[in-house]
Enzyme design. Structure first.
Site, mmCIF file in Angstrom:
data_model
loop_
_atom_site.group_PDB
_atom_site.id
_atom_site.type_symbol
_atom_site.label_atom_id
_atom_site.label_comp_id
_atom_site.label_asym_id
_atom_site.label_seq_id
_atom_site.Cartn_x
_atom_site.Cartn_y
_atom_site.Cartn_z
ATOM 1 N N LYS A 20 51.114 50.684 23.967
ATOM 2 C CA LYS A 20 50.550 50.065 22.769
ATOM 3 C C LYS A 20 49.739 48.816 23.115
ATOM 4 O O LYS A 20 48.616 48.630 22.640
ATOM 5 C CB LYS A 20 51.671 49.726 21.783
ATOM 6 C CG LYS A 20 51.175 49.220 20.424
ATOM 7 C CD LYS A 20 52.214 49.433 19.347
ATOM 8 C CE LYS A 20 53.348 48.450 19.429
ATOM 9 N NZ LYS A 20 53.011 47.127 18.848
ATOM 10 N N SER A 21 50.288 47.954 23.947
ATOM 11 C CA SER A 21 49.596 46.717 24.305
ATOM 12 C C SER A 21 48.267 47.004 25.005
ATOM 13 O O SER A 21 47.247 46.358 24.728
ATOM 14 C CB SER A 21 50.483 45.865 25.232
ATOM 15 O OG SER A 21 51.648 45.441 24.581
ATOM 16 N N GLY A 92 50.798 42.794 14.781
ATOM 17 C CA GLY A 92 50.720 41.410 15.232
ATOM 18 C C GLY A 92 49.744 41.236 16.379
ATOM 19 O O GLY A 92 49.067 40.209 16.488
ATOM 20 N N SER A 165 54.158 33.981 25.570
ATOM 21 C CA SER A 165 53.685 35.011 24.650
ATOM 22 C C SER A 165 52.344 35.542 25.109
ATOM 23 O O SER A 165 51.360 34.795 25.185
ATOM 24 C CB SER A 165 53.551 34.438 23.228
ATOM 25 O OG SER A 165 52.824 35.326 22.399
ATOM 26 N N GLN A 167 50.453 37.515 23.439
ATOM 27 C CA GLN A 167 49.515 37.469 22.321
ATOM 28 C C GLN A 167 48.854 36.097 22.215
ATOM 29 O O GLN A 167 47.640 35.997 22.014
ATOM 30 C CB GLN A 167 50.223 37.832 21.021
ATOM 31 C CG GLN A 167 50.683 39.275 20.961
ATOM 32 C CD GLN A 167 51.412 39.602 19.677
ATOM 33 O OE1 GLN A 167 51.615 38.741 18.815
ATOM 34 N NE2 GLN A 167 51.828 40.849 19.530
ATOM 35 N N ASP A 313 60.734 43.319 23.782
ATOM 36 C CA ASP A 313 60.596 44.423 22.838
ATOM 37 C C ASP A 313 61.627 45.519 23.057
ATOM 38 O O ASP A 313 61.800 46.384 22.193
ATOM 39 C CB ASP A 313 59.194 45.028 22.929
ATOM 40 C CG ASP A 313 58.134 44.131 22.302
ATOM 41 O OD1 ASP A 313 58.479 43.307 21.446
ATOM 42 O OD2 ASP A 313 56.958 44.251 22.694
#
Length: 428
Positions: A20-21, A92, A165, A167, A313
Site C-alpha cells: 500500500k505504501s 492518511g 513517521s 508520512q 501497522d
C-alpha cells in the site's frame, strides 16, 4: 462475515497483494515526473484508488488496468488547480503526502476525507509545512480536516520530528523538492524509507542516514518503471494465521522485506515461528522474497523502542499471535496506535477481551497473556481494516466462530483477504 476453524490447518500458496505504501508513492511520484511511468503490482485497494482519483483531479492522465497502471506525468509545474474538493476517503497517506506536494503549488486546494480522517491529527504535517512558508488553514488551527492549502514559495528547513513517521517525513521532503535550499528531516528512530528509495529511482538525489533524510530544492523527477512488491503489513496476517493454526503449511509469494518495515519478521523469529525465505531477490530498490511459514509453538516476548516504527501497522496481528504464545507478551512505546484509523490500543484490547483473551491496555501499548482458548463470538472492525483482519484470524482458533461486522473496511488494503483465506482453508 463469519469465520470458523479449519479441520487440518491452512495449506497452499497465495500471492500477497501490492504494498500500500509503495503503491501510493508510485502513483504520486510518477504524476510529478515528466514522461510516462509504468507501475505493475499496484494495490487495487480503496486507499490507493483515492490517490489516483486525486492526481486525476490535479490534471494528471492515469490509465489503470487491474494492477497495471500507466501515468502520463507532465512535471510538477503542470499540476492544475482542482475544480472541487480533493476527497481522500480514508487514506492518511494520500492526504499527508499530497499536503507536501500542494504546499509548493501556486494555487488553492481543499483536502477532505471521511469521518475517520476528520479525527486524525494533521498538525504534525501542517506545522512543519507552515515553517516552510506554506499557508494552510483548517479546523483547530490546521490540525483537522477539511484543510485549505494556498501554495507559494517555500524555503528549506531542518526539522526535528517528535515522532518517527514516514508520512510526516515524506510530506516535508516533497515540499522540500519545491523549496529554496536544502530540507532535512531528523527523526528519533528511522521510519520506513520507501520515499527515499523511490525518489532515487526517479532520479532525485537524497542524502539519508539512520536518523535523517535531506533533499535539495529544484530537482526534477524522471519517469521510471516500478515493480510493487507484496505488502508485508498484509502478509503479517497470513503469517499469523499459519503460525497459530495447527497443521498449517503456507507459502506467501512476493513479500516485500524492506529493513525499515520487517519488524514483524523479527518478532515472529523471536517468538519461535517456523519461517523459511525462498527466492530472495530485488524488485527495483526493494528486497523481496517468498516466505514458507508453518505452525509452531510460540513464546512471549517484549516489543519496544526502535522496533515499534518498523511494525506499527502489524500490531493488531501481533496481538493475536500473542494470545497463543507461552507467557506474557508486552508491547510498549506504541502511543502512535492511538491516532490510527481507530485508537488501536483500546480497540484491539477490548475486542480480544470480548473473544476470551487475557489482555490489558497500558498507556503506550498492551500486555497479553497466553496461550488461551478463545471462545469466539461477535467482533467489529470499527471501520479499521487491520482490526477487521485481526478479529477474523481469531475465528480460526476459537471454540465457536467469530462474526466480524464491518468487514468491507478490509478492502482498503487487502481486497481479496477472505478469498485467499478460504483458499488456504479449502486446501487442508
Amino acid at each position: 462475515m463469519e469465520i470458523g476453524k479449519t479441520n487440518h490447518g491452512l495449506r497452499g500458496t497465495v500471492k500477497i497483494p501490492g504494498d500500500k505504501s509503495i503503491s501510493h508513492r508510485a502513483v504520486l511520484f510518477a504524476s510529478l515526473a515528466k514522461g510516462v511511468s509504468q507501475i505493475d503490482g499496484f494495490l487495487e485497494g480503496e486507499d490507493c484508488l483515492s490517490t489516483i482519483a486525486c492526481m486525476r483531479q490535479l490534471g494528471v492522465e492515469i490509465d489503470q488496468n487491474n494492477d497495471q497502471v500507466t501515468v502520463y506525468g507532465n512535471g510538477l509545474d503542470a499540476l492544475q488547480e482542482p475544480a472541487r474538493v480533493l476527497d481522500i476517503g480514508n487514506s492518511g497517506t494520500t492526504i499527508r503526502l499530497l499536503m507536501g506536494v500542494l504546499a509548493g503549488r501556486p494555487f488553492s486546494s481543499v483536502l477532505q476525507g471521511d469521518d475517520s480522517i476528520a479525527r486524525r491529527p494533521m498538525a504534525r504535517v501542517t506545522g512543519p509545512l507552515k515553517m516552510m512558508n506554506a499557508r494552510i488553514d483548517g479546523r483547530q488551527l490546521g490540525d483537522l480536516t477539511p484543510l485549505h492549502i494556498r501554495g507559494g514559495e517555500l524555503r528549506g528547513i531542518r526539522y526535528h520530528s517528535p515522532v518517527a513517521s514516514a508520512q510526516v517525513k515524506s510530506a516535508i521532503l516533497l515540499a522540500g523538492l519545491q523549496a529554496e535550499g536544502v530540507t532535512t528531516v531528523v527523526e528519533p528512530h528511522k521510519s520506513r524509507d520507501h520515499t527515499e528509495r523511490m525518489l532515487k529511482s526517479f532520479g532525485i538525489s537524497v542524502r539519508s542516514d539512520e536518523h535523517s533524510a535531506s533533499v535539495q530544492g529544484g530537482q526534477m523527477l524522471h519517469p521510471v518503471q516500478i515493480h510493487v512488491p507484496g505488502d508485508i503489513s498484509s502478509a503479517a496476517f497470513m503469517l499469523t494465521a499459519a503460525s497459530i493454526v495447527k497443521g498449517s503449511d503456507c507459502v506467501l509469494e512476493n513479500v516485500g522485506l524492506n529493513p525499515t518495515r520487517n519488524g514483524v519478521i523479527e518478532v515472529l523469529e523471536k517468538m519461535g515461528a517456523d519461517m523459511t525465505f525462498l527466492n530472495e531477490r530485488m524488485a527495483g530498490d526493494e528486497p523481496v522474497a517468498d516466505i514458507r511459514v508453518r505452525f509452531a509453538p510460540l513464546k512471549a516476548i517484549t516489543i519496544e523502542g526502535g522496533l515499534i516504527p518498523r511494525l506499527i501497522d502489524e500490531i493488531p496481528a501481533i496481538a493475536v499471535l500473542a494470545t497463543q504464545a507461552e507467557g506474557t507478551t508486552i508491547i510498549k512505546d506504541a502511543e502512535e496506535l492511538k491516532v490510527k484509523e481507530t485508537n488501536r490500543i483500546d480497540t484491539v484490547v477490548n475486542q480480544l477481551k470480548e473473544l476470551g483473551a487475557e489482555v490489558v491496555a497500558t498507556e503506550d501499548g498492551m500486555m497479553i497473556h497466553g496461550p488461551v482458548r478463545l471462545r469466539g463470538g461477535e467482533a467489529d472492525s470499527f471501520g479499521d481494516h487491520r482490526i477487521g483482519m485481526a478479529m477474523a484470524l481469531c475465528g480460526l482458533i476459537s471454540d465457536q466462530p467469530v462474526s466480524v461486522n464491518g468487514t468491507e473496511a478490509i478492502a482498503v488494503s487487502y481486497p481479496n483477504f477472505f478469498e485467499q483465506l478460504e483458499e488456504l482453508k479449502m486446501n487442508d
